[in-house]
Design a protein around this motif. Structure first.
Motif, short mmCIF file in Angstrom:
data_model
loop_
_atom_site.label_atom_id
_atom_site.label_comp_id
_atom_site.label_asym_id
_atom_site.label_seq_id
_atom_site.Cartn_x
_atom_site.Cartn_y
_atom_site.Cartn_z
N PRO A 66 0.82 -1.23 0.00
CA PRO A 66 0.00 0.00 0.00
C PRO A 66 0.85 1.27 0.00
O PRO A 66 0.56 2.21 -0.75
CB PRO A 66 -0.82 -0.12 1.29
N THR A 125 -5.97 0.26 -1.91
CA THR A 125 -4.97 -0.75 -2.26
C THR A 125 -4.84 -1.80 -1.17
O THR A 125 -4.68 -2.99 -1.44
CB THR A 125 -3.60 -0.09 -2.53
N SER A 126 -4.89 -1.36 0.09
CA SER A 126 -4.77 -2.32 1.19
C SER A 126 -5.96 -3.27 1.25
O SER A 126 -5.80 -4.46 1.53
CB SER A 126 -4.61 -1.59 2.52
N LEU A 150 -2.45 -4.46 -10.35
CA LEU A 150 -2.16 -3.40 -9.39
C LEU A 150 -2.37 -2.02 -9.98
O LEU A 150 -2.93 -1.13 -9.33
CB LEU A 150 -0.72 -3.55 -8.89
N THR A 176 -8.97 4.66 -8.59
CA THR A 176 -9.05 5.22 -7.24
C THR A 176 -8.48 6.63 -7.18
O THR A 176 -7.38 6.87 -7.68
CB THR A 176 -8.27 4.33 -6.26
N VAL A 235 -6.06 -0.89 -10.12
CA VAL A 235 -6.64 -0.37 -8.89
C VAL A 235 -6.30 1.11 -8.72
O VAL A 235 -7.14 1.92 -8.31
CB VAL A 235 -6.15 -1.18 -7.68
N GLN A 236 -5.07 1.49 -9.06
CA GLN A 236 -4.68 2.90 -8.95
C GLN A 236 -5.48 3.76 -9.93
O GLN A 236 -5.87 4.89 -9.61
CB GLN A 236 -3.18 3.08 -9.22
N ARG A 293 -5.81 6.00 -2.21
CA ARG A 293 -5.13 4.84 -2.79
C ARG A 293 -4.56 3.90 -1.73
O ARG A 293 -4.52 2.68 -1.93
CB ARG A 293 -4.04 5.31 -3.75
N MET A 314 2.65 1.52 -3.51
CA MET A 314 1.75 1.93 -4.58
C MET A 314 1.37 3.41 -4.47
O MET A 314 1.27 4.13 -5.46
CB MET A 314 0.48 1.07 -4.56
N SER A 315 1.17 3.87 -3.24
CA SER A 315 0.86 5.28 -3.03
C SER A 315 2.03 6.16 -3.49
O SER A 315 1.84 7.20 -4.14
CB SER A 315 0.55 5.53 -1.55
#
Length: 444
Positions: free
Chosen positions: A130, A377-378, A361, A368, A364-365, A373, A133-134
């Motif tokens: 998480p 993501t988590s 992955l 969102t 998802v970003q 995110r 990705m952020s």
């Protein structure tokens, strides 16, 4: 625009130059180390099984369930923290924790103590993705995000390779030396000493990240409704569930197959081709080293290409191609008794499955808002980890134990898993396209 999908002001100072790619490389190294510590267990399953007297089902529980329990429990709180606190520091703490837990796996002398140590590995690793990705979504614009994420996910496959090749070399050395002797601990079995050695690189990497990774300025929120937190994030996901649900389902299929194949590959070659664990580890690690990075990088490139072309979902076609391509490769891998043919098929299987990983992955970003995110993501990771890792490896062990009742039928258990799950995942990916595109347009 739906009120749960606010417009946000993107940062303007972190998307150029070489440093974002340095950050991506550093985060990929963290992902690599996390997968070394997660998958070194796959290498030593046969000597561990003999030493502790446990079943294939228990091996699957150690691979999957033991890892995911705390991972899933703490993933969402840590994801929320990734939206609020210093993400670099969160990653550093996670690396230190999972490295210590990996070393403790080497001190285990029973199924129960090893299971507890695996809980600790999962707890530490829940902090990484998480926050990473952020960071990547902050450092890279949408048209480059797929490649940045593919570099990160490549680290995972290289970690599996390093666990097999490096761990295999350490295991062979310790077998030759008769184990590892530590002060105040005594002599450890070779498989135990392998855990201790493989835990060390994480501590060095944690120091490098602490000293060189800069925490970027947070995205400025232009809409007061776009506050980080669990409630707004879940409200957004619920409002766009027709995009999230099939995309997450397809991603679960990708993760389940990647993790299950990785968990049992070395044991597959030990049982069906009479290799030693070290030999199997070297073979599996070498194939992954070549095939999986090609799959990740190709998947990231394809995702960016579909994004530039205006596809409704840049992720769906990439996931579909990967899952459907895995089916013929798995048939040959599972059924061939010729080692050269098996190795080629194993490489193609790894390439096909990893093709969909960055798309999962990155997708998802794309769905969102930036301020949400970490939490989203988590939650995504909690779902795919619980099902993909928590269910996949134990289910293969249970099928082998209770359906075929023959350890040498492991190949058939893996084949059945791939045929069912790949078909389901490809169907879900294609079903996500229209709603995925609608959600992306709402966020522009």
């Amino acid at each position: 625009m739906h009120p749960a999908s606010p417009r946000l002001v993107q940062p303007s100072s972190v998307t150029g130059g070489w440093y974002p790619w340095y950050v991506a490389g550093l985060l990929a190294m963290a992902h690599l180390v996390s997968f070394v510590d997660r998958f070194v267990l796959s290498l030593v399953m046969e000597p561990l099984k003999l030493d502790l007297g446990i079943s294939d089902t228990e091996l699957g529980l150690l691979q999957g369930t033991g890892f995911v329990i705390l991972y899933v429990v703490v993933a969402v709180p840590l994801g929320r923290m990734a939206d609020q606190v210093n993400r670099r520091n969160l990653i550093v703490i996670g690396i230190v924790l999972w490295s210590i837990a990996t070393a403790l796996c080497g001190l285990a002398d029973s199924f129960g103590s090893l299971f507890l140590a695996r809980l600790g590995v999962g707890f530490g690793e829940a902090a990484l993705v998480p926050a990473a990705m952020s960071l990547l979504a902050t450092y890279f614009p949408k048209e480059k995000l797929g490649r940045a994420v593919s570099l990160f996910t490549t680290g995972a496959s290289l970690g599996k390779s390093a666990a097999m090749i490096g761990g295999g070399a350490v295991l062979a050395l310790l077998v030759a030396q008769g184990g590892l002797t530590l002060p105040m601990v005594g002599t450890l079995q070779p498989w135990q000493g392998t855990f201790v050695f493989m835990a060390l690189p994480g501590l060095a990497l944690a120091l490098i990240i602490a000293l060189t990774l800069r925490e970027p300025k947070r995205v400025q929120v232009a809409d007061p409704l776009a506050k980080p937190g669990f409630g707004p994030a879940i409200a957004h996901a619920r409002a766009h569930r027709s995009a999230y649900i099939p995309h997450v389902a397809a991603s679960v299929a990708v993760v389940l197959l990647i993790q299950t194949i990785a968990a049992w590959s070395a044991t597959f070659y030990v049982r069906l081709f009479d290799m030693t664990p070290s030999q199997a580890g070297l073979l599996v690690g070498s194939v992954i080293l070549v095939a999986a990075p090609l799959g990740h990088l190709s998947g990231g490139w394809l995702t960016d290409r579909f994004a530039r072309s205006g596809a409704p979902s840049p992720a769906a076609p990439v996931i579909t191609i990967g899952l459907l391509g895995a089916v013929p490769a798995m048939l040959v891998f599972a059924l061939s008794r010729d080692i050269a043919t098996s190795v080629i098929a194993y490489g193609l299987l790894n390439f096909s499955l990893t093709l969909g990983s960055p798309a999962s992955l990155a997708g998802v970003q794309m769905l969102t808002p930036p301020a949400m995110r970490g939490v989203v993501t988590s939650v995504f990771l909690a779902i795919v980890t619980l099902v993909g890792i928590g269910l996949g490896p134990p289910l293969v062990g249970a099928i082998t134990d209770f359906v075929f009742a023959d350890p040498d039928k492991l190949n058939l258990s893996l084949l059945a898993m791939v045929l069912v799950v790949a078909s389901f995942g490809a169907t879900m990916a294609m079903a996500s396209r229209t709603a995925f595109g609608r959600t992306m347009r709402a966020l522009e």
